[in-house]
Design an enzyme around this catalytic site. Structure first.
Site, PDB file in Angstrom:
ATOM      1  N   SER A  16       0.854  -1.197   0.000  1.00  0.00           N
ATOM      2  CA  SER A  16       0.000   0.000   0.000  1.00  0.00           C
ATOM      3  C   SER A  16       0.886   1.242   0.000  1.00  0.00           C
ATOM      4  O   SER A  16       2.069   1.179   0.349  1.00  0.00           O
ATOM      5  CB  SER A  16      -0.850  -0.048   1.265  1.00  0.00           C
ATOM      6  OG  SER A  16      -1.237   1.228   1.670  1.00  0.00           O
TER       7      SER A  16
ATOM      8  N   TYR B 178      -2.667  -0.520   9.952  1.00  0.00           N
ATOM      9  CA  TYR B 178      -2.599  -0.863   8.527  1.00  0.00           C
ATOM     10  C   TYR B 178      -1.225  -0.486   7.958  1.00  0.00           C
ATOM     11  O   TYR B 178      -0.613  -1.248   7.213  1.00  0.00           O
ATOM     12  CB  TYR B 178      -3.730  -0.124   7.813  1.00  0.00           C
ATOM     13  CG  TYR B 178      -3.900  -0.452   6.352  1.00  0.00           C
ATOM     14  CD1 TYR B 178      -4.432  -1.670   5.954  1.00  0.00           C
ATOM     15  CD2 TYR B 178      -3.565   0.470   5.369  1.00  0.00           C
ATOM     16  CE1 TYR B 178      -4.626  -1.962   4.606  1.00  0.00           C
ATOM     17  CE2 TYR B 178      -3.752   0.186   4.019  1.00  0.00           C
ATOM     18  CZ  TYR B 178      -4.275  -1.037   3.650  1.00  0.00           C
ATOM     19  OH  TYR B 178      -4.466  -1.321   2.322  1.00  0.00           O
TER      20      TYR B 178
END
Ligand code: NAD
Length: 283
Positions: free
Chosen positions: A166, A179
């Site tokens: 990501s 995350y």
């Protein structure tokens, strides 16, 4: 190199974890059309089977949908046994199961005042369990399937793994601390495993999508009452040189390339698919 139109992928077996999700299901449709046989694994077994059925109606490809928990080794082994029985040995693994949760996300971007309310909405109000679950899903959810499915690739003399990192792995985005930590770990693990398996001809790479709207991040990008872009959504668009969110189809080409022999000397890379977000300093 001769252009073989990706025929090296034809008839090979590819596992997609999180294959019932937004990106996973879109990829599954595309890869079936490219001639791969697919095993779609998802915690949501009903959705995995639905995606497999949708694909079977449209293509000749063999597709299985199997309820599987990527955090449970036994569940993965049982999925692998079913795949061996119904399709054969696995050449490719795409680790697309993952995502964020409000429970691993702070309400505040910055801790600016020390009121009880601010403290509660900051890092100090995060429940360790919420942090742990998001971290586990993204990191262990990549580690365990890699451990189970690359064994087939060793036996067959090669294969490829693609992980999902990501933008948050390069520079952590505000609020999504669990995350960000997990995706940084996924990028690091991608490089580690690429080195470890290089002599076995098993390539390990990752993609780092920028901003694609899905269920996991809709609450961060849009105001749920008005449907307008949230202040965070606006900031992302301002910092994406291409000036928009991505479409899921825009991930397909990079995945196809990384699986195919066109990338046969490519291992240990993390490719951003982000409309320029990662390259832009904001000025
Ligand atoms: P999604 O939530 O639509 O799909 C994730 C899928 O994983 C769901 O179908 C879910 O049921 C499944 N899943 C959850 N826990 C599982 C478990 N324990 N075992 C098996 N399956 C499980 O998310 P998405 O947008 O398709 O994202 C796919 C991947 O791409 C994720 O790793 C995500 O972090 C990453 N990513 C997405 C974006 C984006 O903008 N959508 C950006 C960067 C990275």
């Amino acid at each position: 190199m001769k252009n073989n139109n990706f025929c090296d992928l034809n008839g090979k077996i590819c596992v997609i974890t999180g294959g019932g999700g937004a990106i996973g299901s879109s990829l599954a449709h595309f890869l079936a059309e490219a001639g791969l046989k697919l095993a779609i694994l998802d915690l949501n077994g009903k959705r995995a089977i639905e995606v497999a059925e949708e694909i079977s109606e449209k293509t000749e490809s063999s597709v299985l949908g199997i309820e599987t928990n990527v955090l449970d080794k036994q569940s993965l082994i049982s999925a692998k046994n079913t795949i061996h029985e119904k399709l054969g040995k696995v050449s490719y693994l795409i680790n697309a199961a993952g995502g964020n949760s409000p429970k691993g996300t702070t309400e505040l971007e910055f801790l600016e005042t020390l009121s009880d309310e601010s403290i509660e909405k900051s890092f100090y109000g995060l429940a360790p369990e919420g942090f742990k679950n998001v971290y586990e899903l993204n990191f262990s959810g990549t580690l365990l399937p890699s451990m189970i499915f690359t064994r087939d690739m060793l036996e067959m003399g090669g294969g490829a793994v693609i992980n999902f990192s990501s933008m948050s792995a390069y520079h952590p985005l505000t609020r999504v601390s669990a995350y960000s930590a997990a995706k940084a770990a996924v990028s690091n693990f991608t490089e580690w495993l690429a080195v470890h398996l290089a002599k076995q001809n098993v390539r390990v790479n990752a993609v780092a999508p920028g901003f694609f709207v899905g269920e996991q991040n809709r609450f961060l990008l849009y105001d749920k009452d008005t449907g307008e872009l949230s202040p965070r959504g606006k900031k992302i668009i301002q910092n994406t040189p291409m000036g928009r969110f991505g479409d899921y189809e825009e991930i397909h080409g990079t995945i196809l390339y990384l699986l195919s022999d066109l990338a046969k000397f490519v291992t240990g890379v993390i490719i951003p698919i982000d409309g320029g977000f990662n390259a832009y300093s904001g000025v």
